[in-house]
Design a protein around this motif. Sequence first.
Motif, PDB file in Angstrom:
ATOM      1  N   LYS A  96     -42.576  41.453 -16.563  1.00  0.00           N
ATOM      2  CA  LYS A  96     -42.312  41.212 -15.141  1.00  0.00           C
ATOM      3  C   LYS A  96     -42.495  39.739 -14.767  1.00  0.00           C
ATOM      4  O   LYS A  96     -41.730  39.197 -13.984  1.00  0.00           O
ATOM      5  CB  LYS A  96     -43.247  42.097 -14.306  1.00  0.00           C
ATOM      6  N   SER A  97     -43.505  39.091 -15.370  1.00  0.00           N
ATOM      7  CA  SER A  97     -43.777  37.688 -15.047  1.00  0.00           C
ATOM      8  C   SER A  97     -42.878  36.715 -15.813  1.00  0.00           C
ATOM      9  O   SER A  97     -42.896  35.519 -15.543  1.00  0.00           O
ATOM     10  CB  SER A  97     -45.239  37.358 -15.349  1.00  0.00           C
ATOM     11  N   GLY A  98     -42.123  37.227 -16.772  1.00  0.00           N
ATOM     12  CA  GLY A  98     -41.258  36.366 -17.569  1.00  0.00           C
ATOM     13  C   GLY A  98     -41.937  35.790 -18.804  1.00  0.00           C
ATOM     14  O   GLY A  98     -41.341  35.021 -19.554  1.00  0.00           O
ATOM     15  N   GLU A  99     -43.208  36.171 -19.016  1.00  0.00           N
ATOM     16  CA  GLU A  99     -43.941  35.690 -20.190  1.00  0.00           C
ATOM     17  C   GLU A  99     -43.324  36.235 -21.480  1.00  0.00           C
ATOM     18  O   GLU A  99     -43.408  35.615 -22.531  1.00  0.00           O
ATOM     19  CB  GLU A  99     -45.404  36.115 -20.084  1.00  0.00           C
ATOM     20  N   ALA A 100     -42.709  37.407 -21.392  1.00  0.00           N
ATOM     21  CA  ALA A 100     -42.150  38.049 -22.582  1.00  0.00           C
ATOM     22  C   ALA A 100     -40.887  38.816 -22.226  1.00  0.00           C
ATOM     23  O   ALA A 100     -40.646  39.145 -21.066  1.00  0.00           O
ATOM     24  CB  ALA A 100     -43.177  39.006 -23.179  1.00  0.00           C
ATOM     25  N   LYS A 101     -40.108  39.081 -23.250  1.00  0.00           N
ATOM     26  CA  LYS A 101     -38.944  39.954 -23.124  1.00  0.00           C
ATOM     27  C   LYS A 101     -39.274  41.242 -23.865  1.00  0.00           C
ATOM     28  O   LYS A 101     -40.081  41.252 -24.786  1.00  0.00           O
ATOM     29  CB  LYS A 101     -37.717  39.288 -23.744  1.00  0.00           C
ATOM     30  N   VAL A 102     -38.650  42.324 -23.474  1.00  0.00           N
ATOM     31  CA  VAL A 102     -38.950  43.635 -24.052  1.00  0.00           C
ATOM     32  C   VAL A 102     -38.844  43.610 -25.577  1.00  0.00           C
ATOM     33  O   VAL A 102     -39.661  44.196 -26.278  1.00  0.00           O
ATOM     34  CB  VAL A 102     -38.020  44.721 -23.448  1.00  0.00           C
ATOM     35  N   GLY A 103     -37.867  42.911 -26.130  1.00  0.00           N
ATOM     36  CA  GLY A 103     -37.671  42.862 -27.574  1.00  0.00           C
ATOM     37  C   GLY A 103     -38.816  42.233 -28.344  1.00  0.00           C
ATOM     38  O   GLY A 103     -38.954  42.457 -29.544  1.00  0.00           O
ATOM     39  N   GLN A 104     -39.662  41.470 -27.656  1.00  0.00           N
ATOM     40  CA  GLN A 104     -40.777  40.812 -28.342  1.00  0.00           C
ATOM     41  C   GLN A 104     -41.848  41.795 -28.812  1.00  0.00           C
ATOM     42  O   GLN A 104     -42.673  41.455 -29.646  1.00  0.00           O
ATOM     43  CB  GLN A 104     -41.431  39.782 -27.414  1.00  0.00           C
ATOM     44  N   PHE A 105     -41.833  42.994 -28.296  1.00  0.00           N
ATOM     45  CA  PHE A 105     -42.871  43.959 -28.646  1.00  0.00           C
ATOM     46  C   PHE A 105     -42.565  44.723 -29.935  1.00  0.00           C
ATOM     47  O   PHE A 105     -43.343  45.574 -30.349  1.00  0.00           O
ATOM     48  CB  PHE A 105     -43.109  44.921 -27.480  1.00  0.00           C
ATOM     49  N   LYS A 106     -41.442  44.391 -30.565  1.00  0.00           N
ATOM     50  CA  LYS A 106     -41.089  45.069 -31.820  1.00  0.00           C
ATOM     51  C   LYS A 106     -42.060  44.700 -32.930  1.00  0.00           C
ATOM     52  O   LYS A 106     -42.380  45.526 -33.774  1.00  0.00           O
ATOM     53  CB  LYS A 106     -39.660  44.711 -32.234  1.00  0.00           C
ATOM     54  N   THR A 107     -42.489  43.459 -32.964  1.00  0.00           N
ATOM     55  CA  THR A 107     -43.466  43.028 -33.970  1.00  0.00           C
ATOM     56  C   THR A 107     -44.576  42.255 -33.276  1.00  0.00           C
ATOM     57  O   THR A 107     -44.352  41.599 -32.263  1.00  0.00           O
ATOM     58  CB  THR A 107     -42.839  42.111 -35.046  1.00  0.00           C
ATOM     59  N   ARG A 108     -45.770  42.338 -33.824  1.00  0.00           N
ATOM     60  CA  ARG A 108     -46.903  41.639 -33.212  1.00  0.00           C
ATOM     61  C   ARG A 108     -46.762  40.128 -33.285  1.00  0.00           C
ATOM     62  O   ARG A 108     -47.344  39.417 -32.490  1.00  0.00           O
ATOM     63  CB  ARG A 108     -48.206  42.062 -33.884  1.00  0.00           C
ATOM     64  N   SER A 109     -46.009  39.631 -34.251  1.00  0.00           N
ATOM     65  CA  SER A 109     -45.887  38.180 -34.396  1.00  0.00           C
ATOM     66  C   SER A 109     -45.172  37.546 -33.210  1.00  0.00           C
ATOM     67  O   SER A 109     -45.354  36.361 -32.945  1.00  0.00           O
ATOM     68  CB  SER A 109     -45.169  37.832 -35.704  1.00  0.00           C
ATOM     69  N   THR A 110     -44.374  38.321 -32.488  1.00  0.00           N
ATOM     70  CA  THR A 110     -43.674  37.774 -31.332  1.00  0.00           C
ATOM     71  C   THR A 110     -44.230  38.301 -30.013  1.00  0.00           C
ATOM     72  O   THR A 110     -43.758  37.922 -28.950  1.00  0.00           O
ATOM     73  CB  THR A 110     -42.164  38.093 -31.405  1.00  0.00           C
ATOM     74  N   GLU A 111     -45.235  39.155 -30.084  1.00  0.00           N
ATOM     75  CA  GLU A 111     -45.831  39.700 -28.858  1.00  0.00           C
ATOM     76  C   GLU A 111     -46.682  38.625 -28.187  1.00  0.00           C
ATOM     77  O   GLU A 111     -47.386  37.872 -28.855  1.00  0.00           O
ATOM     78  CB  GLU A 111     -46.689  40.924 -29.193  1.00  0.00           C
ATOM     79  N   PRO A 112     -46.643  38.552 -26.868  1.00  0.00           N
ATOM     80  CA  PRO A 112     -47.431  37.525 -26.169  1.00  0.00           C
ATOM     81  C   PRO A 112     -48.934  37.761 -26.315  1.00  0.00           C
ATOM     82  O   PRO A 112     -49.383  38.901 -26.502  1.00  0.00           O
ATOM     83  CB  PRO A 112     -46.995  37.648 -24.718  1.00  0.00           C
ATOM     84  N   ALA A 113     -49.688  36.690 -26.203  1.00  0.00           N
ATOM     85  CA  ALA A 113     -51.143  36.751 -26.370  1.00  0.00           C
ATOM     86  C   ALA A 113     -51.800  37.728 -25.396  1.00  0.00           C
ATOM     87  O   ALA A 113     -52.810  38.348 -25.736  1.00  0.00           O
ATOM     88  CB  ALA A 113     -51.745  35.361 -26.205  1.00  0.00           C
ATOM     89  N   SER A 114     -51.216  37.890 -24.215  1.00  0.00           N
ATOM     90  CA  SER A 114     -51.824  38.768 -23.210  1.00  0.00           C
ATOM     91  C   SER A 114     -51.877  40.228 -23.642  1.00  0.00           C
ATOM     92  O   SER A 114     -52.706  40.992 -23.158  1.00  0.00           O
ATOM     93  CB  SER A 114     -51.066  38.647 -21.887  1.00  0.00           C
TER      94      SER A 114
END
Length: 139
Positions: free
Chosen positions: A33-51
């Motif tokens: 929602k805040s734009g910190e991440a896109k839904v696709g980033q949650f596929k792997t932990r390496s691209t998941e945001p720190a939050s």
Amino acid sequence: MNQTTIFWPVLAQVLLVYIVYVVMGRRRFVAVKSGEAKVGQFKTRSTEPASSVTVAANLCNQFELPVLFYVLCLTLHVTNGVNYLTLALMWIFVLTRYFHAWVHLTSNNLRLRSRSFFAGAVVLALAWIWFALHLLGVV
């Protein structure tokens, strides 16, 4: 002692898993929602945001050491091994898991997190030793 009392700490541990799922979902939602991440980033932990990556790691933790806890609770129930000592040990283990999760999801203080993990692991090991003695008929 009523052998089914062993399932109260089990239910408390299961509740913790669901709490961590809710925290992870909320953090991921806020990140998108805040734009910190896109839904696709949650596929792997390496691209998941720190939050939210710490929450995902904590969720994995809930399926590591606690597996031995679940197995022990079931075997204690089946073998009539539930008594005040084993019940207390299981509750202490669950409390260490709650504290570990709280530290991991808030300050992530490595020293506190390590100590709470170690305390839980020791308590669980003592419970397994008691179970072995129970099977041997010593206690």
